[in-house]
Motif scaffolding. Structure first.
Motif, short mmCIF file in Angstrom:
data_model
loop_
_atom_site.label_atom_id
_atom_site.label_comp_id
_atom_site.label_asym_id
_atom_site.label_seq_id
_atom_site.Cartn_x
_atom_site.Cartn_y
_atom_site.Cartn_z
N ALA A 126 12.26 -5.76 -10.39
CA ALA A 126 11.39 -5.43 -9.26
C ALA A 126 12.18 -4.64 -8.23
O ALA A 126 13.28 -5.05 -7.84
N VAL A 127 11.62 -3.50 -7.80
CA VAL A 127 12.29 -2.64 -6.83
C VAL A 127 11.40 -2.52 -5.59
O VAL A 127 10.21 -2.19 -5.69
N LEU A 128 11.97 -2.78 -4.41
CA LEU A 128 11.22 -2.71 -3.17
C LEU A 128 10.71 -1.30 -2.92
O LEU A 128 11.45 -0.32 -3.09
N VAL A 129 9.44 -1.19 -2.50
CA VAL A 129 8.83 0.10 -2.18
C VAL A 129 8.81 0.27 -0.67
O VAL A 129 8.10 -0.45 0.04
N GLY A 130 9.59 1.22 -0.16
CA GLY A 130 9.60 1.49 1.27
C GLY A 130 10.01 0.29 2.11
O GLY A 130 10.76 -0.58 1.66
N ASN A 131 9.49 0.27 3.33
CA ASN A 131 9.80 -0.82 4.25
C ASN A 131 8.51 -1.35 4.86
O ASN A 131 8.41 -1.57 6.06
N MET A 132 7.51 -1.54 4.00
CA MET A 132 6.18 -1.96 4.45
C MET A 132 6.16 -3.48 4.61
O MET A 132 6.17 -4.22 3.64
N TYR A 169 -5.39 7.03 -7.81
CA TYR A 169 -5.02 7.81 -8.99
C TYR A 169 -4.11 8.99 -8.66
O TYR A 169 -3.63 9.67 -9.55
N LYS A 170 -3.85 9.23 -7.37
CA LYS A 170 -2.90 10.26 -6.96
C LYS A 170 -1.56 9.63 -6.57
O LYS A 170 -0.71 10.30 -5.99
N LYS A 171 -1.40 8.34 -6.85
CA LYS A 171 -0.19 7.56 -6.58
C LYS A 171 0.05 7.31 -5.10
O LYS A 171 1.17 6.99 -4.68
N ASN A 172 -1.01 7.44 -4.28
CA ASN A 172 -0.92 7.05 -2.88
C ASN A 172 -1.10 5.54 -2.78
O ASN A 172 -1.96 4.96 -3.47
N ILE A 173 -0.31 4.88 -1.92
CA ILE A 173 -0.40 3.44 -1.75
C ILE A 173 -1.16 3.14 -0.46
O ILE A 173 -0.68 3.45 0.64
N ASP A 195 1.89 9.57 -1.88
CA ASP A 195 2.75 9.59 -3.07
C ASP A 195 3.81 8.49 -2.98
O ASP A 195 4.90 8.60 -3.52
N GLY A 196 3.44 7.40 -2.28
CA GLY A 196 4.33 6.26 -2.16
C GLY A 196 5.47 6.44 -1.17
O GLY A 196 6.35 5.58 -1.08
N VAL A 197 5.46 7.56 -0.40
CA VAL A 197 6.62 7.87 0.46
C VAL A 197 6.22 7.98 1.93
O VAL A 197 6.46 7.07 2.72
N ASP A 215 -9.44 8.98 3.84
CA ASP A 215 -8.66 10.20 3.65
C ASP A 215 -7.21 9.84 3.93
O ASP A 215 -6.81 9.65 5.08
N CYS A 216 -6.42 9.76 2.88
CA CYS A 216 -5.03 9.30 2.99
C CYS A 216 -4.19 10.23 3.86
O CYS A 216 -3.51 9.77 4.79
N LYS A 217 -4.20 11.52 3.57
CA LYS A 217 -3.31 12.46 4.24
C LYS A 217 -3.64 12.62 5.72
O LYS A 217 -2.75 12.75 6.56
#
Length: 286
Positions: free
Chosen positions: A164-170, A180-184, A197-199, A232-234
């Motif tokens: 398991a790898v931590l994603v960001g600092n959420m 489906y565009k890999k946005n969290i 894009d997870g970033v 709208d994510c962006k």
């Protein structure tokens, strides 16, 4: 002539310019935005249903419920075609449930790690991440993500549940989804966010809280007390698209525009109505 004996008639009435449109079906109906759906009760035999997860290949709908026999949370499934339902042995506590849409493999989370479902034995097998308290699982784009309830942060899972790898600092994450565009998309104690894009993290300007996210191949929606919003994510914005006359404990998309949702002890299927007869009644002014 249609006989009304033994037929349940559901009516939605819309008054526009002194006209009444009456929609008649042989089952209860729901209206979400501009779409009409037939409502089908799949089961009401399980208590406090949550965490719906659907497998298109087997047509099984998996879920968590409060199991009085073990005095804890358990897992079960119902086949949406045959209506056969069965409990799943081997797991209790917590509530995470997910289906890999590409392989049909079913995973569960508990306070002692990650479980994988054995469909032959109808049993959940503990396969790893034994030090994690898994609160939520999302599998999309051939990738698995989860929330660890020990710290309410998001992790990406590798090596069949061994790493398991931590994603960001959420921090303080209480709900999330991956589109489906890999946005969290995620919710914390501070608001609603999207990691592009997870970033790059963008805070939503229009929403303070979302109780459930639901995603299809094109859009992600958030369920709030005010209804359904398209996110709208962006841009960090959300557009209200529909009111809901129910508040789901869990809600997901199925095949061909179907929607599955749970309210209390009930699991429902909403099936789109693509054709119907409209009887127009004109009011005569006296």
């Amino acid at each position: 002539m249609l006989s009304i004996i033994g037929i349940l008639i559901s009516v939605i009435t819309v008054c526009v310019n002194a006209k009444i449109n009456i929609y008649v079906t042989d089952t209860p109906i729901k209206r979400i935005g501009t779409r009409l759906y037939k409502q089908e009760l799949l089961t009401n035999q399980f208590k406090d249903v949550k965490e719906l997860a659907y497998d298109s290949a087997s047509r099984n709908l998996y879920f968590m419920f409060m199991d009085d026999s073990i005095q804890n949370s358990g897992r079960a499934f119902i086949n949406i075609i045959t209506k056969r339902a069965a409990k799943i042995n081997g797991i209790e506590k917590n509530k995470a449930t997910a289906v890999d849409p590409d392989t049909g493999e079913v995973y569960f989370g508990s306070d002692d790690g990650l479980y994988k479902y054995d469909p032959i034995a109808e049993e959940a097998i503990n396969i790893g991440l034994y030090n994690m308290n898994i609160f939520k699982i999302v599998i999309r784009n051939n990738e698995m993500y989860l929330i660890d309830a020990n710290n309410h942060m998001i992790y990406k899972i590798f090596d069949q549940g061994l790493k398991a790898v931590l994603v960001g600092n959420m921090k303080t994450v209480i709900e999330f989804d991956v589109d489906y565009k890999k946005n969290i998309h995620f919710v914390t104690m501070c608001g609603v966010y999207c990691a592009i894009d997870g970033v790059e993290v963008v805070k939503n300007k229009d929403l303070n809280v979302v109780y459930h996210f639901i995603s299809d191949e094109y859009k992600t929606f958030g369920v709030t007390e005010s209804g359904l919003y398209e996110i709208d994510c962006k841009n960090g914005t959300a557009k209200h698209v529909a009111f809901l006359d129910f508040f789901p404990r869990s809600i997901i998309f199925g095949d061909y525009g179907d929607i599955f949702y749970a309210v209390d002890d009930n699991i429902y299927r909403l099936k789109p109505i693509n054709s119907y007869t409209i009887y127009k009644i004109h009011r005569h002014k006296s």
